[in-house]
Design a protein around this motif. Sequence first.
Motif, PDB file in Angstrom:
ATOM      1  N   ILE A   1      21.430  19.986   5.421  1.00  0.00           N
ATOM      2  CA  ILE A   1      20.687  21.178   5.030  1.00  0.00           C
ATOM      3  C   ILE A   1      20.498  22.012   6.292  1.00  0.00           C
ATOM      4  O   ILE A   1      20.056  21.488   7.319  1.00  0.00           O
ATOM      5  CB  ILE A   1      19.301  20.831   4.451  1.00  0.00           C
ATOM      6  N   ASN A   2      20.835  23.292   6.238  1.00  0.00           N
ATOM      7  CA  ASN A   2      20.629  24.156   7.397  1.00  0.00           C
ATOM      8  C   ASN A   2      19.178  24.064   7.852  1.00  0.00           C
ATOM      9  O   ASN A   2      18.263  24.163   7.032  1.00  0.00           O
ATOM     10  CB  ASN A   2      20.978  25.607   7.080  1.00  0.00           C
ATOM     11  N   GLY A   3      18.990  23.866   9.146  1.00  0.00           N
ATOM     12  CA  GLY A   3      17.647  23.763   9.709  1.00  0.00           C
ATOM     13  C   GLY A   3      17.151  22.340   9.835  1.00  0.00           C
ATOM     14  O   GLY A   3      16.154  22.084  10.486  1.00  0.00           O
ATOM     15  N   GLY A   4      17.832  21.397   9.199  1.00  0.00           N
ATOM     16  CA  GLY A   4      17.434  19.994   9.269  1.00  0.00           C
ATOM     17  C   GLY A   4      18.154  19.267  10.390  1.00  0.00           C
ATOM     18  O   GLY A   4      19.235  19.668  10.800  1.00  0.00           O
ATOM     19  N   ASP A   5      17.531  18.207  10.882  1.00  0.00           N
ATOM     20  CA  ASP A   5      18.171  17.450  11.943  1.00  0.00           C
ATOM     21  C   ASP A   5      18.566  16.059  11.443  1.00  0.00           C
ATOM     22  O   ASP A   5      17.967  15.535  10.519  1.00  0.00           O
ATOM     23  CB  ASP A   5      17.273  17.341  13.175  1.00  0.00           C
ATOM     24  N   LEU A   6      19.596  15.504  12.061  1.00  0.00           N
ATOM     25  CA  LEU A   6      20.122  14.184  11.722  1.00  0.00           C
ATOM     26  C   LEU A   6      20.440  14.031  10.235  1.00  0.00           C
ATOM     27  O   LEU A   6      19.969  13.113   9.564  1.00  0.00           O
ATOM     28  CB  LEU A   6      19.133  13.088  12.164  1.00  0.00           C
ATOM     29  N   PRO A   7      21.263  14.936   9.682  1.00  0.00           N
ATOM     30  CA  PRO A   7      21.570  14.867   8.254  1.00  0.00           C
ATOM     31  C   PRO A   7      22.504  13.718   7.915  1.00  0.00           C
ATOM     32  O   PRO A   7      23.267  13.251   8.752  1.00  0.00           O
ATOM     33  CB  PRO A   7      22.260  16.203   7.970  1.00  0.00           C
ATOM     34  N   GLY A   8      22.425  13.292   6.678  1.00  0.00           N
ATOM     35  CA  GLY A   8      23.341  12.289   6.163  1.00  0.00           C
ATOM     36  C   GLY A   8      24.583  12.944   5.607  1.00  0.00           C
ATOM     37  O   GLY A   8      24.688  14.171   5.545  1.00  0.00           O
ATOM     38  N   SER A   9      25.526  12.119   5.181  1.00  0.00           N
ATOM     39  CA  SER A   9      26.771  12.660   4.638  1.00  0.00           C
ATOM     40  C   SER A   9      27.154  11.997   3.319  1.00  0.00           C
ATOM     41  O   SER A   9      28.263  12.155   2.843  1.00  0.00           O
ATOM     42  CB  SER A   9      27.901  12.486   5.663  1.00  0.00           C
ATOM     43  N   ILE A  10      26.221  11.267   2.721  1.00  0.00           N
ATOM     44  CA  ILE A  10      26.496  10.613   1.440  1.00  0.00           C
ATOM     45  C   ILE A  10      26.575  11.646   0.325  1.00  0.00           C
ATOM     46  O   ILE A  10      27.461  11.610  -0.515  1.00  0.00           O
ATOM     47  CB  ILE A  10      25.417   9.562   1.111  1.00  0.00           C
ATOM     48  N   GLY A  11      25.623  12.579   0.318  1.00  0.00           N
ATOM     49  CA  GLY A  11      25.573  13.615  -0.708  1.00  0.00           C
ATOM     50  C   GLY A  11      26.205  14.900  -0.215  1.00  0.00           C
ATOM     51  O   GLY A  11      26.507  15.049   0.978  1.00  0.00           O
ATOM     52  N   PRO A  12      26.388  15.859  -1.095  1.00  0.00           N
ATOM     53  CA  PRO A  12      26.988  17.134  -0.699  1.00  0.00           C
ATOM     54  C   PRO A  12      26.044  17.953   0.173  1.00  0.00           C
ATOM     55  O   PRO A  12      24.826  17.757   0.147  1.00  0.00           O
ATOM     56  CB  PRO A  12      27.239  17.842  -2.032  1.00  0.00           C
ATOM     57  N   LYS A  13      26.622  18.863   0.951  1.00  0.00           N
ATOM     58  CA  LYS A  13      25.820  19.809   1.725  1.00  0.00           C
ATOM     59  C   LYS A  13      25.051  20.669   0.729  1.00  0.00           C
ATOM     60  O   LYS A  13      25.609  21.123  -0.276  1.00  0.00           O
ATOM     61  CB  LYS A  13      26.708  20.682   2.606  1.00  0.00           C
ATOM     62  N   LEU A  14      23.768  20.863   0.988  1.00  0.00           N
ATOM     63  CA  LEU A  14      22.941  21.660   0.083  1.00  0.00           C
ATOM     64  C   LEU A  14      22.959  23.108   0.548  1.00  0.00           C
ATOM     65  O   LEU A  14      22.317  23.479   1.526  1.00  0.00           O
ATOM     66  CB  LEU A  14      21.518  21.102   0.035  1.00  0.00           C
ATOM     67  N   GLU A  15      23.747  23.912  -0.166  1.00  0.00           N
ATOM     68  CA  GLU A  15      23.888  25.335   0.131  1.00  0.00           C
ATOM     69  C   GLU A  15      24.299  26.063  -1.142  1.00  0.00           C
ATOM     70  O   GLU A  15      24.896  25.475  -2.036  1.00  0.00           O
ATOM     71  CB  GLU A  15      24.908  25.565   1.241  1.00  0.00           C
ATOM     72  N   ASN A  16      23.958  27.337  -1.225  1.00  0.00           N
ATOM     73  CA  ASN A  16      24.306  28.187  -2.375  1.00  0.00           C
ATOM     74  C   ASN A  16      23.877  27.568  -3.704  1.00  0.00           C
ATOM     75  O   ASN A  16      24.568  27.717  -4.716  1.00  0.00           O
ATOM     76  CB  ASN A  16      25.808  28.476  -2.395  1.00  0.00           C
ATOM     77  N   LEU A  17      22.758  26.866  -3.705  1.00  0.00           N
ATOM     78  CA  LEU A  17      22.354  26.156  -4.917  1.00  0.00           C
ATOM     79  C   LEU A  17      21.901  27.088  -6.034  1.00  0.00           C
ATOM     80  O   LEU A  17      22.125  26.799  -7.205  1.00  0.00           O
ATOM     81  CB  LEU A  17      21.261  25.143  -4.589  1.00  0.00           C
ATOM     82  N   LYS A  18      21.274  28.203  -5.691  1.00  0.00           N
ATOM     83  CA  LYS A  18      20.806  29.131  -6.722  1.00  0.00           C
ATOM     84  C   LYS A  18      21.976  29.709  -7.516  1.00  0.00           C
ATOM     85  O   LYS A  18      21.856  29.963  -8.706  1.00  0.00           O
ATOM     86  CB  LYS A  18      19.968  30.249  -6.098  1.00  0.00           C
ATOM     87  N   ALA A  19      23.115  29.861  -6.858  1.00  0.00           N
ATOM     88  CA  ALA A  19      24.303  30.383  -7.536  1.00  0.00           C
ATOM     89  C   ALA A  19      24.969  29.327  -8.415  1.00  0.00           C
ATOM     90  O   ALA A  19      25.651  29.654  -9.380  1.00  0.00           O
ATOM     91  CB  ALA A  19      25.307  30.905  -6.510  1.00  0.00           C
ATOM     92  N   ARG A  20      24.747  28.049  -8.104  1.00  0.00           N
ATOM     93  CA  ARG A  20      25.427  26.974  -8.826  1.00  0.00           C
ATOM     94  C   ARG A  20      24.572  26.315  -9.906  1.00  0.00           C
ATOM     95  O   ARG A  20      25.116  25.755 -10.856  1.00  0.00           O
ATOM     96  CB  ARG A  20      25.895  25.916  -7.839  1.00  0.00           C
ATOM     97  N   TYR A  21      23.254  26.342  -9.726  1.00  0.00           N
ATOM     98  CA  TYR A  21      22.361  25.659 -10.668  1.00  0.00           C
ATOM     99  C   TYR A  21      21.166  26.544 -10.987  1.00  0.00           C
ATOM    100  O   TYR A  21      20.619  27.200 -10.101  1.00  0.00           O
ATOM    101  CB  TYR A  21      21.802  24.361 -10.061  1.00  0.00           C
ATOM    102  N   ASP A  22      20.728  26.520 -12.246  1.00  0.00           N
ATOM    103  CA  ASP A  22      19.484  27.213 -12.539  1.00  0.00           C
ATOM    104  C   ASP A  22      18.309  26.281 -12.216  1.00  0.00           C
ATOM    105  O   ASP A  22      18.489  25.109 -11.903  1.00  0.00           O
ATOM    106  CB  ASP A  22      19.446  27.737 -13.979  1.00  0.00           C
ATOM    107  N   ARG A  23      17.134  26.817 -12.283  1.00  0.00           N
ATOM    108  CA  ARG A  23      15.926  26.068 -11.912  1.00  0.00           C
ATOM    109  C   ARG A  23      15.777  24.782 -12.727  1.00  0.00           C
ATOM    110  O   ARG A  23      15.487  23.727 -12.192  1.00  0.00           O
ATOM    111  CB  ARG A  23      14.701  26.966 -12.064  1.00  0.00           C
ATOM    112  N   ALA A  24      16.007  24.875 -14.028  1.00  0.00           N
ATOM    113  CA  ALA A  24      15.863  23.699 -14.897  1.00  0.00           C
ATOM    114  C   ALA A  24      16.838  22.591 -14.510  1.00  0.00           C
ATOM    115  O   ALA A  24      16.486  21.406 -14.536  1.00  0.00           O
ATOM    116  CB  ALA A  24      16.057  24.090 -16.360  1.00  0.00           C
ATOM    117  N   GLU A  25      18.063  22.968 -14.135  1.00  0.00           N
ATOM    118  CA  GLU A  25      19.051  21.963 -13.712  1.00  0.00           C
ATOM    119  C   GLU A  25      18.620  21.265 -12.426  1.00  0.00           C
ATOM    120  O   GLU A  25      18.729  20.040 -12.306  1.00  0.00           O
ATOM    121  CB  GLU A  25      20.417  22.612 -13.500  1.00  0.00           C
ATOM    122  N   LEU A  26      18.108  22.029 -11.469  1.00  0.00           N
ATOM    123  CA  LEU A  26      17.657  21.428 -10.211  1.00  0.00           C
ATOM    124  C   LEU A  26      16.469  20.494 -10.442  1.00  0.00           C
ATOM    125  O   LEU A  26      16.399  19.414  -9.853  1.00  0.00           O
ATOM    126  CB  LEU A  26      17.305  22.514  -9.194  1.00  0.00           C
TER     127      LEU A  26
END
Length: 97
Positions: free
Chosen positions: A32-57
């Motif tokens: 996640i931009n701004g976070g330190d020591l990120p993991g790599s198991i899950g996807p990078k969290l970016e552009n989420l508003k364009a990909r998912y609506d609030r209910a999906e998140l």
Amino acid sequence: MSMAAHAQSGAVDGQKLAFDRGKGNCLTCHEINGGDLPGSIGPKLENLKARYDRAELIAILNDETRRNPLTVMPPFGRNRILTEQEISAIVDFLQTL
């Protein structure tokens, strides 16, 4: 408080929760931009508003196993790791990415 101000306040609280290694702990698995020591198991969290609506998140944070039974993502809502209010704040934050 206006809806925009409430969402902005929620996003600040949500970022704190997402980056908190003892609570939301999103950085354990995600970059996640701004976070330190990120993991790599899950996807990078970016552009989420364009990909998912609030209910999906909200549904993903509550229990991603409903959508993807093979996920390793913890069911934060179902297991009461996070409250509904905390999940809502994290979603406010995720929608700013």
